[in-house]
Design a protein around this motif. Structure first.
Motif, PDB file in Angstrom:
ATOM      1  N   SER A   2      -4.969   1.662  -5.150  1.00 32.70           N
ATOM      2  CA  SER A   2      -5.690   0.501  -5.692  1.00 32.70           C
ATOM      3  C   SER A   2      -7.037   0.923  -6.249  1.00 32.70           C
ATOM      4  N   LEU A   3      -7.483   0.130  -7.224  1.00 31.32           N
ATOM      5  CA  LEU A   3      -8.789   0.395  -7.826  1.00 31.32           C
ATOM      6  C   LEU A   3      -9.894   0.156  -6.793  1.00 31.32           C
ATOM      7  N   LEU A   4      -9.759  -0.958  -6.074  1.00 28.92           N
ATOM      8  CA  LEU A   4     -10.765  -1.291  -5.060  1.00 28.92           C
ATOM      9  C   LEU A   4     -10.082  -1.348  -3.703  1.00 28.92           C
ATOM     10  N   GLN A   5     -10.702  -0.716  -2.750  1.00 25.92           N
ATOM     11  CA  GLN A   5     -10.124  -0.696  -1.417  1.00 25.92           C
ATOM     12  C   GLN A   5     -11.225  -1.036  -0.411  1.00 25.92           C
ATOM     13  N   VAL A   6     -11.037  -2.147   0.273  1.00 26.06           N
ATOM     14  CA  VAL A   6     -12.029  -2.528   1.282  1.00 26.06           C
ATOM     15  C   VAL A   6     -11.374  -2.339   2.639  1.00 26.06           C
ATOM     16  N   LYS A   7     -12.047  -1.565   3.487  1.00 26.77           N
ATOM     17  CA  LYS A   7     -11.418  -1.254   4.764  1.00 26.77           C
ATOM     18  C   LYS A   7     -12.325  -1.602   5.934  1.00 26.77           C
ATOM     19  N   ASP A   8     -11.828  -2.478   6.778  1.00 27.58           N
ATOM     20  CA  ASP A   8     -12.504  -2.801   8.047  1.00 27.58           C
ATOM     21  C   ASP A   8     -13.996  -3.046   7.907  1.00 27.58           C
ATOM     22  N   LEU A  24      -9.152  -5.564   2.118  1.00 22.86           N
ATOM     23  CA  LEU A  24      -8.844  -6.195   0.830  1.00 22.86           C
ATOM     24  C   LEU A  24      -8.594  -5.087  -0.167  1.00 22.86           C
ATOM     25  N   SER A  25      -7.693  -5.354  -1.121  1.00 21.11           N
ATOM     26  CA  SER A  25      -7.558  -4.370  -2.190  1.00 21.11           C
ATOM     27  C   SER A  25      -7.324  -5.092  -3.500  1.00 21.11           C
ATOM     28  N   ALA A  26      -7.686  -4.410  -4.576  1.00 22.17           N
ATOM     29  CA  ALA A  26      -7.477  -5.002  -5.893  1.00 22.17           C
ATOM     30  C   ALA A  26      -6.934  -3.928  -6.808  1.00 22.17           C
ATOM     31  N   GLU A  27      -5.964  -4.325  -7.624  1.00 21.48           N
ATOM     32  CA  GLU A  27      -5.348  -3.335  -8.489  1.00 21.48           C
ATOM     33  C   GLU A  27      -5.506  -3.716  -9.948  1.00 21.48           C
ATOM     34  N   LEU A  28      -5.493  -2.704 -10.780  1.00 23.07           N
ATOM     35  CA  LEU A  28      -5.581  -2.938 -12.213  1.00 23.07           C
ATOM     36  C   LEU A  28      -4.440  -3.844 -12.642  1.00 23.07           C
TER      37      LEU A  28
END
Ligand SMILES: Nc1ncnc2c1ncn2[C@@H]1O[C@H](COP(=O)(O)OP(=O)(O)OP(=O)(O)O)[C@@H](O)[C@H]1O
Ligand SMILES: Nc1ncnc2c1ncn2[C@@H]1O[C@H](COP(=O)(O)OP(=O)(O)OP(=O)(O)O)[C@@H](O)[C@H]1O
Ligand SMILES: NC(N)=O
Ligand SMILES: [Mg+2]
Ligand SMILES: [Mg+2]
Lengths: 232, 291, 395, 370, 529
Positions: A2-8, A24-28
């Motif tokens: 993923s482009l953005l990866q939010v971890k814990d 949370l994650s966000a992908e192109l």
């Protein structure tokens, strides 16, 4: 990946624990919708993504690099565009100057993409007016246009439909969809307007008291009765 | 507010005051006509109008924000106002509450009170309450204190120095606190509330104020559907006792509460009628709803 | 105690620091010098320096502190008249001693104060007389220009009376006051020009004090009013004040004092040398590169030395005994004369010098009294003052 | 829903009962102890309180009243006045006029008129000195003059809705104009020198230990009285309206309050407090002149308040003592360097103690408990 | 003027006698003694000076003569001494005394030397001499001077400007002539000049005049003079007002950025001005010691130095203190108040509490005379121009450049600007340094008209805030209007009320004006205001 990866991610305001192990994650090419009632920490999460509030623990990676220590402007330069809740346009700058602020890290003289005026024609009419004099909805449009000006890789929107007239909401929806479908942008959308959110969601995340209590692909939202989850 | 507008307002005030004086002398020194206006809290709605705007104009640096606006609201009515962004809805509220002085036109509260003659606190005291588009609360005070200050009582200096809450008032406060779901946060500083919570608090303050006419600028912006529904319920319950003017873009909310809807566009009324009527109106679809 | 404490009460910060700081330094130098010679009554002097910060009530407080807490034997200090007026009740109540080193307006005599600066007749009157003389340019019209406070006001009152006694008419006198710190003299210079263009020879008597002098003289220079056209004589402009001015356009303007740095005599040469060495040794900013002495510095120097002599004579630092011993004390002053403390009126007998500004910021003495002049604190030119005794009241 | 549970308004952030009582007790102790230490303890004892210290403490207590007044208007109402020195000076001048008249014929010129009038060749008292020989009238005027000036000025300023720095700057212009006016000898207030060399008050000699002590105790009690009064004021709903005005004035108006009388009331109260402080100050320090109206003097009042901690009531008093105490001590101990210390103190307070010294104490306490 | 009478004698001798060599007795007579005797000696010797006499006379005028015993010495610029009579080098002893020259002697010397100049070939000297003559003819007309004037006018090689002066002098001298036609011509000629120095002359003549025609001409001349005086005094009032306004503007411009835009209540603004002034002083000292030949141009070097010095101090302030205080304007007041104390005391410790002297370069000294009575000092004119230049620069920078845009954006909403990719910390520092640097430029300019001392800034801080606030916070244009308006108002009032009352009236005006416009002249008009 993923482009953005939010971890814990954990975050506190003074003594109170606002975000609890958020992932949370966000992908192109995808729209990630964050849902949740008032005060559950959605805005706080987005501010953490932008670096406006420091996180206590956890990690944020963007485009393969850890950015949780980076300043907001470094994150912006890395390609994150932000539409804050409450618009936060520059009240004393003209509409044009507001848009130029959106191009801040581009080389001087970069023109404002004409595409923006197609999306939001009212801005073209009001180029010389001070941002603060615009109506609420006009300001919201300006805020979105400003975030798009530099062509970010990740667009973060905090309740972009708030105070916007229905036909423009539809337009905004279309714009978001279109931007995602081009495939070179990831979008994180915080939204209260459930129908709007559901329509756009490729992925969803539901928050409650600072925690993620549900998440999944957008197509399952109806099946899992997410609307009820948010309403409780 | 711009100084020019204040200036204009002051001039108009003088004119009206002079007229009032004249009216007095004409009636042989007996107090008549305007004599009643001065008494706060006495709104004459015998003509079936609590709010009445006629041919109001405002422009900012040449831009006509309000352009020949005519509008009236009946006592106890719940009126919804919709319209494109920038139609002048907020500006209209600014005019009613005394924040902006119109260039021309008449604005009456009831059939006798010329609102253009009053300043903001007087208008509020007359019984017009307002919720702003951007929630404004007293950030340094607690939620409780915010509500306490809004409470309808004598608001003069002397009284406030010796003021303490009666049992009745305390009950009312507690009731409103629970209505707005902030009972747990009563002691929290209002500045620490989230956006939506501030919205609620502001509505709560309005309830405490107990005004005759409530002006609500996008009250459900940023609320969840469930809270929106609750707000709708609340407004419906207020209807009748109070008059309400609600500006919203949330059509489902409008549908839930509306009887009569006014569509503003470019500073004047574009259409008026039931929601179904206006939704069917081509022009409204064109400029506002979209296809 | 094995030392004798003396207080030094000069502003080291605030608006008056410009003038007063150096008096603190010269006082310390004098004390060092006395100590080097063995001190007073066999004890070393111990200076207690405080900073009243150009704040008049603070002067009173600091005076109290020096007398009460530090138990000083005498205080050397003050510059402006208001600061002196502020501390006066303290010295009288506590029966302590103040040595005041600056020219002032007179009309005051306290048993607890010794005035080592000039009274009006030791400065202002001779200066005006000089300007009336042939050498001074035979001035006929007068501009009395001052800062609006008691010293200029009183001085001008006396001068007006004096000029009247010399037959000068009221319309030939222009009196103007500016606030403290006034910095824009365009209008006033224009007015002076207008006044001077009426034909008769005009002279300006300036009692402008402090900071305003620099803009005044700069404007004067640029407006092209040269000393030949309209000479300006000043009573509060000395070497230190001229430090901040480009003196080239001012050559020939005048000042009246009881001392100039440029006076040539061995006592002064030694005084200047001592000061230069001291300024270098103590690294005194400004003075280490360009040491300057001036009238109040000399007056401070005289005051401390005379006090030391008086203490030796009285064999005690007791105020009343020292006051008695001060009467008639003499000291060979850098000014080149032997200064005598008047037997009664607490003022020094001082010579008067009139100097013209030179291009290097020094003064060229063009006139001087043949010998020291006795002070007349209650000027006889003021009718109400007739019969005032020039003797402090004994309490 | 249990109404009792929420009926208590939350206490202001720093206005705790403990600190409040602490300061109150401290003030009482000072008032009681100082006379003993000054008058009864022999001068050579270590416990002796010198006249100088009495004067200093008395002076600082006057300043503390000003700081308290500033806290009401700035800390609680959010209106920064850069002209409070004017009100202080006005009170002082009224008292000074009375004291000048009390000199009688003991002045330099042995005239019935004050010395400076003789010197200006005046033959009779100007009109504004009419009441200056009556002590009762003086007491009234001490309240009325600053009160009226503040009321009139405040009425017009608040009516025109002048806010923020605009208000601060015109208060500064006001005090600056007054300073220049009082500097003028023609004004009849002693010009640059002002009034000094007082001899008597109520016919009693002013420069005695007993008189000093009396004035000191009166000052201490006045400070205490104002402190209690201020606490009552801010704890009332009136106080909360003030804070609401500070936070969102327009919202206050839409709640139906007219901010004008509120602001005007607290503004006038604050000015009167300063005037009374000035009147107490003058006989203790023995001089009043236009210096008190200088812009810097007014800014300093704000500085004391900020150093102590705004909107705390305790803070301004503490701040006045810390700053002025430090100043008195440093001007003697480090006459050439004290400004560095003071400057750094102000910087440090803003950077590390945004809530002032009181806020810091509070933080330590919290830290200790956690 | 008495010396002129003796000049007549001198005049007759010019060109006739041969120079007579300077004797030690002559030299001594010039250098010491009673003023009257010395003036006599000057006039006697100046009539036919040889080279040495001339050198001595000139040295006397420059104050470069000492007397050592019976020997008269000329002192060169480098301090070396030569015998005035023999020209031989002499070692200077300590007890050598300055030869005292007072204003009266200086005047006599100048006049004596100037008559030679009138017939000499040095054009500027000729002009100066003619002007001197004109002046004395206006002030104390003495018909006995006429032959001298006529003789000079007869010189065909006379410079044109000098000729005008002399013709005027002749008119003044002929005003009291016995010949009515001559008087009439003179009155008409003088009427057109507008020189205020003529007023007493004309008035005296008007009183004594018998002839009606001449009387009318004199009356006309008087009213023409009054008119031109009224015009020039009006213009001069306007000029002083604009000049004061330009100074207020310079002092306030920097604050318009640091306070107006950035919201920092910068009480140390005055000290930044002071630093600029001290920087100017240091540059001056450097030029004096190392580049004395270019001394006149030190100010050009001082400008950038002053800018940079104040900008660096400002940047340091911003980095170390201010940046923690954005959004808390009242705290900035307290902290910058502290900074101002430290800076002031710092300068006191470094350079002393006394003022330091900053000289005007020669091109900033003196004045131009317009319309007879209207004298405009060069330093004032140049400062007005400088203020205008700085204003234009700042305006362009703020409104037209990206940096300006960022500054405005960042100062309005710091977090969001950073989310747009603006390095807000850097912009803040730049902006504050810019405002501080402009304060430094103001200091550089102010050093040319006022004193330079540690308290310099204190006298400008209040005025600066008044100007910025009166103009409307954040409104550059308002700052300009406010500065010029206050300057003009102040000077206009000062004309008839005096300096103190004028200042009071201006302050009261500010208070009243803000009542009418609670947000300053240029209120920010908008819904967010
Ligand atoms: N500066 C702050 N200090 C302390 N608490 C805060 C602060 N800002 C927000 N909070 C609290 O943090 C919680 C989360 O707030 P946040 O603004 O993230 O909510 P949200 O999910 O965006 O709500 P909304 O839908 O109303 O915008 C809320 O309870 C709020 O009261
Ligand atoms: N002070 C002002 N100066 C200039 N233009 C203004 C000003 N105030 C309002 N406007 C303009 O007037 C128009 C009406 O604004 P208003 O805020 O009343 O719209 P609105 O109907 O409330 O819109 P929204 O639904 O978006 O809140 C807008 O175009 C706005 O830009
Ligand atoms: N005494 C003086 N110079 O004030
Ligand atoms: Mg949110
Ligand atoms: Mg709106």
């Amino acid at each position: 990946m993923s482009l953005l990866q939010v971890k814990d991610v954990n975050q506190y305001y003074g003594g109170s624990h606002i975000l609890r192990n958020v992932n949370l994650s966000a992908e192109l090419g995808k729209v990630t919708v964050v849902l949740g009632r008032n005060g559950v920490g959605k805005t706080t999460l987005l501010k953490s993504l932008m670096g406006l509030v420091p996180i206590k623990s956890g990690g944020i990676t963007f485009d393969g690099k850890a950015i949780d220590k980076a300043t907001p402007y470094e994150r912006a330069r890395a390609g994150i565009g932000f539409v804050p809740q409450g618009r936060e346009i520059f009240a004393r700058l003209t509409v044009q100057e507001n848009l130029q602020m959106g191009l801040a890290y581009k080389p001087g003289g970069t023109p404002i993409p004409a595409e923006l005026f197609e999306l939001f024609p009212v801005l073209k009419q009001m180029l010389g007016r001070r941002g603060g004099d615009l109506s609420g909805g006009q300001q919201q449009q300006l805020a979105i246009a400003r975030a798009l000006a530099a062509g970010p890789k990740l667009l973060i929107l905090d309740e972009p439909t708030e105070g916007i007239q229905p036909n423009i909401i539809k337009d905004i929806g279309k714009v978001i969809r279109m931007l995602a479908d081009r495939g070179n942008m990831a979008i994180v959308l915080v939204e209260q307007y459930y129908d709007f959110a559901e329509e756009l969601a490729d992925q969803y995340v539901v928050m409650e008291r600072g925690e993620v209590i549900a998440s999944g692909p957008g197509s399952e939202m109806q099946a899992k009765n997410i609307r009820q989850l948010v309403a409780i | 507010m711009t100084p020019d507008l204040m200036e204009a307002g002051a001039q108009r005030y003088e004119k009206v005051a002079a007229a009032a004086l004249q009216a007095q002398t004409e009636s042989g020194g007996r107090s008549a006509g305007y004599g009643r206006v001065a008494r706060a809290g006495e709104v004459d709605t015998t003509h079936g109008r609590i709010l009445y705007l006629e041919d109001v104009h405002v422009s900012f640096d040449g831009f006509k924000a309000i352009n020949g606006l005519n509008l009236d609201i009946a006592p106890g009515e719940l009126r919804c106002i919709i319209g494109p962004n920038g139609a002048g809805k907020t500006t209209m509220m600014d005019i009613i509450t005394g924040k902006t002085r119109p260039d021309s036109g008449t604005v009456f509260f009831g059939s006798t009170i010329d609102l253009l003659r009053y300043r903001e606190p007087e208008i509020a005291a007359l019984g017009i309450g307002r919720k702003f588009q951007k929630p404004t609360v007293f950030e340094q005070l607690s939620v409780f204190e915010n509500l306490e200050l809004a409470l309808a009582t004598d608001k003069r200096v002397g009284h406030s120095m010796v003021f303490s809450l009666t049992g009745e008032e305390k009950d009312r406060l507690a009731e409103v606190l629970s209505t707005i779901h902030l009972a747990d946060s009563a002691r929290r500083q209002a500045g620490l509330l989230s956006h939506g919570q501030k919205q609620w608090l502001e509505i709560g303050m309005l309830l405490m104020q107990d005004p005759k006419l409530l002006l609500l600028d996008e009250p459900v912006a940023g609320m969840t559907d469930e809270e929106t529904a609750r707000t709708a319920e609340l407004f419906l319950s207020l209807k009748g006792k109070h008059s309400l003017m609600v500006v919203e873009h949330d059509m489902s909310f409008i549908r839930a509460i509306s009887e009569k809807v006014t569509v503003l566009c470019d500073g004047s009324v574009l259409a008026e009628g039931t929601l179904d009527e206006v939704q069917a109106d081509e022009r409204v679809i064109e400029v506002y709803l979209g296809r | 105690a094995d030392t004798i404490k003396v207080g030094i009460l000069h502003s080291l910060s605030g608006t008056m620091a410009i003038s007063e700081t150096v008096l603190k330094d010269v006082a310390l130098m004098t004390i060092d010098e006395i100590n080097a010679k063995g001190g007073v009554l066999g004890k070393k002097l111990e200076p207690v320096v405080v900073d009243p910060a150009s704040n008049w009530p603070l002067f009173a407080e600091k005076a109290k502190q020096l007398i009460d807490q530090d138990k000083v034997a005498a205080v050397f200090g003050c510059w402006t008249s208001v600061s002196r007026k502020s501390v006066l009740p303290v010295f009288e109540e506590k029966n302590s001693l103040l040595f005041y080193p600056v020219q002032y307006e007179g009309e005051e005599l306290s048993k607890n104060v010794f005035y080592t600066g000039a009274a009006p007749n030791q400065q202002a009157i001779p200066a005006v007389e000089y300007l009336m003389s042939k050498d001074g340019g035979s001035a006929k019209r007068w501009v009395l220009l001052g800062t609006d406070y008691v010293y200029p006001r009183t001085t001008n009152k006396i001068l007006r009376a004096f000029l009247k006694s010399k037959g000068v008419k009221d319309e030939d006198i222009m009196e103007e006051y500016t606030p403290f710190g006034h910095s824009d003299y365009q209008t006033i210079i224009a007015n002076i020009k207008k006044f001077a263009s009426a034909g008769k020879k005009t002279a300006v008597v300036s009692t402008i004090n402090g900071d305003s002098n620099v803009p005044f003289y700069k404007e004067l220079g640029n407006a092209g009013l040269s000393a030949k056209d309209v000479p300006v004589v000043a009573f509060s402009v000395g070497e230190e004040e001229l430090r901040g001015v480009d003196t080239k356009p001012l050559v020939g303007h005048l000042a009246a004092w009881n001392y100039f740095m440029s006076i040539k005599n061995p006592a002064n040469a030694e005084f200047v040398k001592k000061w230069s060495a001291y300024a270098k040794a103590k690294n005194i900013a400004g003075h280490k590169d360009k040491p300057l002495t001036n009238d109040p510095m000399e007056a401070t120097y005289i005051g401390i030395n005379m006090w030391a002599q008086a203490v030796e004579k009285a064999k005690s630092t007791d105020t009343d005994k020292v006051i008695a011993a001060m009467a008639g004390q003499t000291f060979k002053a850098p000014g080149g004369f032997t200064s005598t403390m008047d037997k009664e009126n607490h003022h020094l007998h001082k010579p008067v010098f009139i100097g013209e500004v030179k291009a290097d910021g020094q003064f060229n003495v063009v006139w001087k009294t043949p010998g020291p002049v006795v002070a007349d604190p209650w000027s006889d030119y003021i009718p109400e003052n007739k019969g005032k005794k020039n003797v402090p009241e004994k309490k | 829903m249990n109404t009792a549970a929420i009926s208590l308004p939350t206490p202001g952030p720093l206005l705790t009962r403990g600190a409040f009582s602490g300061v109150m007790v401290a003030l009482l102790v000072v008032c009681a102890l100082a006379p003993v230490l000054n008058l009864l303890v022999p001068a050579d004892s270590v416990f002796h309180l010198s006249d100088y210290m009495v004067g200093l403490l008395g002076k600082i207590m006057c300043y503390a009243i000003c700081a308290l007044a500033m806290d009401l208007i700035w800390g609680y109402t959010g209106i920064l006045s850069l002209g409070h020195g004017l009100f202080f000076a006005l009170g002082g001048y009224v008292m000074g006029m009375y004291l000048m008249r009390q000199i009688g014929r003991d002045g330099n010129y042995q005239s019935d008129l004050p010395d400076f009038m003789v010197f200006l060749d005046w033959k009779e008292l100007p009109w504004h000195w009419a009441l200056s020989d009556s002590f009762i009238a003086t007491l009234l005027l001490i309240v009325l003059v600053p009160g009226l000036v503040a009321f009139v000025f405040g009425y017009f300023a608040f009516r025109s809705r002048i806010k923020g720095v605009y208000f601060s700057i015109i208060t500064q212009a006001l005090t600056f104009a007054a300073l220049l006016l009082f500097f003028r000898n023609e004004t009849g207030m002693g010009g640059n020198n002002g009034f000094t060399d007082f001899k008597r008050i109520l016919g009693l000699p002013i420069a005695t230990q007993e008189m000093r002590m009396t004035l000191f105790v009166i000052t201490g009690l006045t400070l205490l009285g104002f402190y209690v009064f201020a606490r009552w004021l801010v704890a009332s709903k009136f106080g909360r309206v003030l804070q609401a005005i500070r936070d969102a004035e327009s919202r206050v108006m839409f709640c139906g309050y007219n901010p004008l009388p509120y602001k005007l009331t607290i503004w006038t109260i604050s000015a009167v407090m300063c005037g009374i402080a000035g009147a107490l100050y003058v006989p203790q320090v023995g001089i009043i002149n236009p210096g008190e109206m200088s812009t810097a003097a007014s800014i300093e009042i704000a500085v004391w308040t900020a150093v102590g901690g705004r909107a705390t009531l305790v803070g301004p008093i503490v701040g006045a003592f810390i700053v002025n105490g430090a100043k008195s001590w440093l001007t003697v101990t480090f006459p050439e360097f004290w400004l560095y210390f003071l400057g750094v103190l102000f910087i440090a307070v803003t950077l590390w103690m945004p809530q002032g010294v009181v806020g810091l104490v509070k933080k330590f306490k919290k830290g200790g408990q956690a | 003027m008495r010396w002129l009478r003796s000049l007549l004698v001198l005049l007759c001798l010019i060109g006739a006698a041969s120079a007579h060599a300077l004797t030690p007795a002559d030299a001594l007579a010039l250098a010491v003694g009673d003023s009257d005797d010395r003036i006599a000696a000057i006039n006697r010797l100046a009539a036919e000076p040889d080279e040495r006499t001339l050198a001595l006379l000139q040295a006397l005028g420059n104050g470069a003569v000492k007397v050592q015993g019976e020997q008269v010495l000329l002192i060169a610029d480098d301090g070396s001494a030569t015998d005035a009579v023999t020209g031989a080098p002499v070692t200077l002893a300590d007890e050598a005394e300055d030869s005292m020259v007072n204003n009266r002697l200086r005047g006599a010397l100048e006049a004596a030397l100037s008559v030679r100049d009138l017939f000499g070939s040095d054009v500027p000297a000729q002009q100066a001499a003619a002007e001197l003559l004109q002046k004395s003819a206006f002030e104390e007309p003495d018909a006995a001077q006429l032959p001298l004037v006529d003789k000079a006018l007869a010189n065909t090689a006379l410079d044109a400007k000098a000729r005008t002066s002399l013709e005027r002098a002749r008119a003044a001298l002929q005003l009291a002539s016995d010949d009515e036609a001559q008087r009439l011509a003179a009155a008409q000629a003088l009427g057109g000049m507008g020189d205020p120095a003529l007023k007493p002359l004309l008035a005296a003549r008007l009183e004594a005049e018998q002839s009606a025609t001449v009387k009318t001409a004199l009356g006309d001349a008087m009213s023409a003079l009054d008119r031109s005086l009224a015009i020039s005094s009006g213009l001069s009032q306007a000029f002083t007002g604009i000049s004061l306004g330009s100074i207020l503007l310079l002092a306030a411009l920097g604050l318009a950025i640091t306070y107006g835009l950035m919201g920092v209540i910068n009480m140390a603004h005055g000290e930044l001005i002071m630093i600029g002034a001290y920087a100017t002083w240091l540059v001056q000292a450097f030029f004096k010691s190392t580049l004395p030949d270019y001394f006149d141009w030190y100010l050009l070097a001082a400008m950038p130095v002053a800018f940079i010095a104040s900008a660096l101090v400002g940047a340091a302030m911003e980095r170390s203190v201010i940046r923690f205080l954005y959004g808390r304007p009242l705290e900035t007041l307290l902290a910058t108040w502290g900074i101002s104390l430290v800076l002031m005391q710092g300068v006191r410790s470094l350079f002393g509490a006394q003022n330091v002297g900053v000289e005007n370069p020669s091109w900033m000294s003196g004045s131009v005379t317009l319309l007879g009575n209207l004298t405009l000092p060069w330093n004032r004119i140049l400062i007005i121009a400088f203020a205008a230049a700085v204003l234009i620069g700042v305006t362009l920078l703020i409104s037209k450049t990206r940096l300006g845009l960022f500054v405005r954006g960042v100062t309005q909403n710091r977090p969001i600007a950073s989310c747009m990719g603006v390095n807000t910390a850097r912009i803040d520092t730049y902006a504050f340094a810019l405002g501080s640097g402009i304060a430094g430029l103001a200091g550089c300019a102010l050093s040319q008209i006022g004193n330079v001392g540690p308290d310099l800034g204190q006298s400008y801080i209040v005025d600066s805030f008044m100007v910025v606030v009166l103009g409307g916070v954040g409104q550059l244009a308002g700052t300009v209007y406010a500065a010029l308006g206050l300057g003009l108002l102040n000077k206009f009032l000062e004309g008839w009320a005096g300096a103190v009352l004028a200042k009071i009236a201006v302050l009261v005006f500010i208070i009243v004006f803000i009542q009418k416009r609670p947000q300053g002249i240029f209120a920010f008009k908008g819904r967010e205001a």
